[in-house]
Design an enzyme around this catalytic site. Structure first.
Site: not given
Length: 336
Positions: A165, A191, A268, A271, A294, A303
């Site tokens: 990210r 994150k 993004h 990514r 995630h 995905y």
């Protein structure tokens, strides 16, 4: 003794944000928290009787009835995802106040919230776009005032081959690259404070070595310290959010692929391309979840679902299938 229950909601919001800052959210995330809290609080201040200025709104006025009315007005012009995000922020805020003994309970369970749709992946369009982008950026462009292709390729490669990210790229240190040759890895400050390790293949490793060598030639080897920022600007200063976004945007322009970048997903998209190609090559949702950092398996599953849809579209577009459809339509006996 000072009683926090006497403080206004606006002061408590700032105390909450100070507490959240220890989790190291990005400035952008903190500002989104503040905006959601203050916007709903202003609507709540208009719902109390009599209405109050925002700065005079006491926390005890935030009853379930007032919060439901405020959120109903907040939700009217906004998308479900925005309302869901604000609801989660307020739920965290009240949980903080309960833990601090400021309020007795959290009214948010009494406030309805929409189910937030999972965001759909937005990879670069075009099967060979990533390769075209890297090849174009690797060439020195005489139109640039101070070309630095090694640095630009390193930025793109870290997003395309490690799925980082924007905030993770900015947080990388030189020492984030670890391991022996052949076993290299990048240690990512993910994150939500979730660290992860992403393997570095020899090709990406060589790109990063070339970049660091070019950086040492530009600014001196002493500037390449393990605790220093990995990505720097043309003056040797750590790249910032705006500078990184501009760099990626300029790479798209130089490669002539700006029309293949989904709207609203400039960096993004790199990514998302990494994750989509993982799914296309057979990676499981659990593997994608670990590599991308995630928080839930559901995000990674999107995905695989998108890839399955793309495969179905490809099969449907096959010329043989179209010929078979024409044959069946022309021969009623073939349908019996």
């Amino acid at each position: 003794m000072h009683d926090k229950r006497d403080e206004s909601v606006t002061l408590l919001i700032e105390e909450f944000l100070t507490a959240r800052a220890t989790r190291k959210p990005s400035p952008h995330t903190l500002e989104a928290y503040r905006r959601d809290l203050r916007t709903v609080a202003a609507l709540a201040a208009e719902e109390v009787s009599p209405p109050l200025p925002l700065d005079a709104l006491p926390v005890e006025a935030l009853t379930p009835r007032v919060m439901r009315a405020a959120f109903a007005r907040f939700a009217a012009p906004r998308a479900a995802a925005s309302v869901h995000r604000a609801w989660s922020t307020w739920n965290s805020f009240f949980s903080f106040l309960v833990a601090d003994g400021v309020v007795a309970g959290n009214p948010m369970p009494a406030v309805g919230r929409p189910r937030a749709p999972l965001p759909q992946p937005k990879p670069l369009r075009g099967a060979d776009t990533p390769e075209q982008l890297l090849a174009a950026v690797a060439r020195e462009d005489g139109r640039q005032r101070d070309p630095w292709p090694q640095r630009d390729v390193a930025v793109l490669a870290l997003a395309l081959c490690a799925g980082l990210r924007l905030s993770e790229l900015l947080a990388l240190r030189v020492g984030s690259l670890a391991g022996r040759p052949g076993e290299r890895r990048v240690e990512v400050a993910g994150k939500g404070g979730r660290p992860r390790v992403v393997p570095v293949e020899p090709e990406l490793d060589q790109v990063l070595v070339d970049y660091l060598e070019s950086r040492a030639r530009r600014f001196g080897s002493r500037t390449v310290r393990p605790d220093g920022a990995l990505l720097v600007d043309r003056r040797g200063e750590p790249l910032r959010r705006g500078g990184l976004q501009y760099l990626v945007e300029s790479c798209y322009r130089r490669a002539g692929v700006g029309d293949r970048v989904p709207r609203g997903a400039r960096l993004h998209a790199l990514r998302h391309t990494f994750a989509t190609r993982l799914a296309e090559d057979g990676a499981s949702a659990a593997e994608i979840m670990r590599l991308l950092g995630h928080a839930s398996l559901a995000s990674s599953q999107t995905y695989i679902e998108v890839t399955a849809g793309q495969q179905r579209d490809a099969v449907r577009a096959n010329r043989t299938n179209r010929a078979l459809a024409a044959l069946v339509a022309a021969d009623p006996a073939a349908r019996s």
